[in-house]
Write a protein that holds these residues in place. Structure first.
Motif, PDB file in Angstrom:
ATOM      1  N   PHE A  36     -18.927   0.403  17.487  1.00  0.00           N
ATOM      2  CA  PHE A  36     -20.365   0.600  17.318  1.00  0.00           C
ATOM      3  C   PHE A  36     -21.108   0.088  18.543  1.00  0.00           C
ATOM      4  O   PHE A  36     -20.700  -0.897  19.147  1.00  0.00           O
ATOM      5  N   ARG A  37     -22.170   0.749  18.857  1.00  0.00           N
ATOM      6  CA  ARG A  37     -22.986   0.349  19.999  1.00  0.00           C
ATOM      7  C   ARG A  37     -23.712  -0.968  19.748  1.00  0.00           C
ATOM      8  O   ARG A  37     -24.143  -1.226  18.626  1.00  0.00           O
ATOM      9  N   HIS A  38     -23.876  -1.762  20.784  1.00  0.00           N
ATOM     10  CA  HIS A  38     -24.681  -2.987  20.719  1.00  0.00           C
ATOM     11  C   HIS A  38     -25.912  -2.824  21.596  1.00  0.00           C
ATOM     12  O   HIS A  38     -25.793  -2.438  22.753  1.00  0.00           O
ATOM     13  N   TYR A  39     -27.055  -3.130  21.008  1.00  0.00           N
ATOM     14  CA  TYR A  39     -28.323  -2.978  21.736  1.00  0.00           C
ATOM     15  C   TYR A  39     -28.813  -4.321  22.258  1.00  0.00           C
ATOM     16  O   TYR A  39     -28.652  -5.346  21.584  1.00  0.00           O
ATOM     17  N   PRO A  40     -29.435  -4.320  23.438  1.00  0.00           N
ATOM     18  CA  PRO A  40     -30.045  -5.567  23.937  1.00  0.00           C
ATOM     19  C   PRO A  40     -31.279  -5.916  23.109  1.00  0.00           C
ATOM     20  O   PRO A  40     -31.937  -5.023  22.566  1.00  0.00           O
ATOM     21  N   PRO A 100     -25.428 -12.097  14.879  1.00  0.00           N
ATOM     22  CA  PRO A 100     -24.609 -10.883  14.785  1.00  0.00           C
ATOM     23  C   PRO A 100     -25.099  -9.864  15.806  1.00  0.00           C
ATOM     24  O   PRO A 100     -26.271  -9.864  16.158  1.00  0.00           O
ATOM     25  N   PRO A 101     -24.201  -9.012  16.277  1.00  0.00           N
ATOM     26  CA  PRO A 101     -24.581  -8.040  17.302  1.00  0.00           C
ATOM     27  C   PRO A 101     -25.660  -7.075  16.797  1.00  0.00           C
ATOM     28  O   PRO A 101     -25.687  -6.738  15.613  1.00  0.00           O
ATOM     29  N   LEU A 102     -26.543  -6.690  17.696  1.00  0.00           N
ATOM     30  CA  LEU A 102     -27.668  -5.828  17.333  1.00  0.00           C
ATOM     31  C   LEU A 102     -27.215  -4.366  17.294  1.00  0.00           C
ATOM     32  O   LEU A 102     -27.285  -3.653  18.288  1.00  0.00           O
ATOM     33  N   THR A 103     -26.741  -3.976  16.123  1.00  0.00           N
ATOM     34  CA  THR A 103     -26.354  -2.575  15.947  1.00  0.00           C
ATOM     35  C   THR A 103     -27.598  -1.750  15.639  1.00  0.00           C
ATOM     36  O   THR A 103     -28.671  -2.311  15.422  1.00  0.00           O
ATOM     37  N   ILE A 104     -27.433  -0.465  15.597  1.00  0.00           N
ATOM     38  CA  ILE A 104     -28.609   0.406  15.462  1.00  0.00           C
ATOM     39  C   ILE A 104     -29.373   0.148  14.164  1.00  0.00           C
ATOM     40  O   ILE A 104     -30.602   0.195  14.145  1.00  0.00           O
ATOM     41  N   VAL A 130     -38.554   0.709  12.190  1.00  0.00           N
ATOM     42  CA  VAL A 130     -38.531   2.172  12.275  1.00  0.00           C
ATOM     43  C   VAL A 130     -37.254   2.687  11.621  1.00  0.00           C
ATOM     44  O   VAL A 130     -36.331   1.914  11.349  1.00  0.00           O
ATOM     45  N   ASN A 131     -37.221   3.956  11.379  1.00  0.00           N
ATOM     46  CA  ASN A 131     -36.027   4.602  10.843  1.00  0.00           C
ATOM     47  C   ASN A 131     -34.954   4.687  11.933  1.00  0.00           C
ATOM     48  O   ASN A 131     -35.272   4.824  13.112  1.00  0.00           O
ATOM     49  N   ARG A 140     -32.527   7.160  17.392  1.00  0.00           N
ATOM     50  CA  ARG A 140     -31.666   8.214  17.963  1.00  0.00           C
ATOM     51  C   ARG A 140     -32.530   9.254  18.681  1.00  0.00           C
ATOM     52  O   ARG A 140     -32.174   9.761  19.747  1.00  0.00           O
ATOM     53  N   HIS A 141     -33.653   9.572  18.045  1.00  0.00           N
ATOM     54  CA  HIS A 141     -34.577  10.538  18.632  1.00  0.00           C
ATOM     55  C   HIS A 141     -35.085  10.047  19.988  1.00  0.00           C
ATOM     56  O   HIS A 141     -35.093  10.802  20.959  1.00  0.00           O
TER      57      HIS A 141
END
Lengths: 138, 138
Positions: free
Chosen positions: A43-47, A6-10, A19-20, A25-26
């Motif tokens: 939604f954003r996808h992270y590498p 599944p895509p790596l969402t936040i 981590v939180n 975001r910080h």
DNA sequence: CTTGACTCTGTGCTATACCCCAGAGTGTAA
DNA sequence: TTACACTCTGGGGTATAGCACAGAGTCAAG
């Protein structure tokens, strides 16, 4: 073949890096990790590399680096060539100083651990090494 | 014979330790250094050892310890015997982990410094070492 | 196509580690 | 004995490094 996950969402990223979500975001706001493009109303996808990057940040923090300093280290790793050489050397020396300081404390603790079993007021020079002038003098 | 110096008031202490007066007050409130008795309507006099103690705190901070942790280290140095042995060992191990982490970054930086003179995209594994599981895992 | 879990944006709150200031008192050199 | 630099007490403000939450939107399993 290795991409049916599944895509790596936040949220998943946060869980993977332990981590939180708000921490991520910080870090984005501070420029430590790049915020991926948002696919227009999605939604954003992270590498996958983000996981290691965030872990690196957490580790480096525990070693006494501020987010600003860690950002510099990461930039070094990213750009990685040309005139960043001198910054790399500077950072290398800072780290060497830190290691020296930690070794000093460690030696003092070793002293403490081995020399005083139940005997009392032989006052260990716990502070002495680290408080010398010349160590990490700024 | 060696005691004709002016008394070490907080201002002089601050100057000697190269910190702000308020930093000293802060450390007192946090229990890192003892606030000397006030001689009934006068100014407090600090022992010379306070200078080293404050310097130690500043150094230890740069090595990634919080004031709370530094307080523990100082307590160790003060009490220095009996059942503090185990805490000392714990701290010793924490420090060893920190040293290991710093050595990892240092090695990565050394790589960076030596291997890439003007060549480009050989991506250095800057982050790899530090982000491994098992390092400082909590 | 609904429902529940997740995301997005923005704002506000928290803890740590300080710094600054006011108003009153104190110490000491001239 | 009078300046004036320093100290004391208390309170407030700041930067860093987050966490929490509201209200709106989105995704996907059933």
């Amino acid at each position: 073949m290795t991409k049916n996950n599944p895509p790596l969402t936040i949220g998943r990223l946060a869980k993977a890096a332990n981590v939180n979500i708000e921490t991520i975001r910080h870090y984005q706001r501070k420029g430590l990790i790049v915020e991926p493009e948002k696919p227009l109303g999605g939604f954003r996808h992270y590498p996958d590399t983000s996981v290691d990057r965030i872990r690196f940040v957490k580790r480096a923090q525990q070693l006494g680096f501020s987010l600003e300093e860690i950002k510099q280290l990461l930039t070094l790793g990213d750009q990685h060539c040309g005139d960043v050489q001198s910054l790399a050397k500077e950072k290398r020396n800072e780290i060497q100083q830190k290691i020296a300081g930690l070794l000093t404390i460690q030696a003092a603790l070793d002293d403490l651990i081995s020399t005083c079993h139940t005997d009392d007021t032989t006052h260990c020079g716990f502070i002495d090494g680290l408080s010398q002038k010349g160590f990490l003098e700024k």
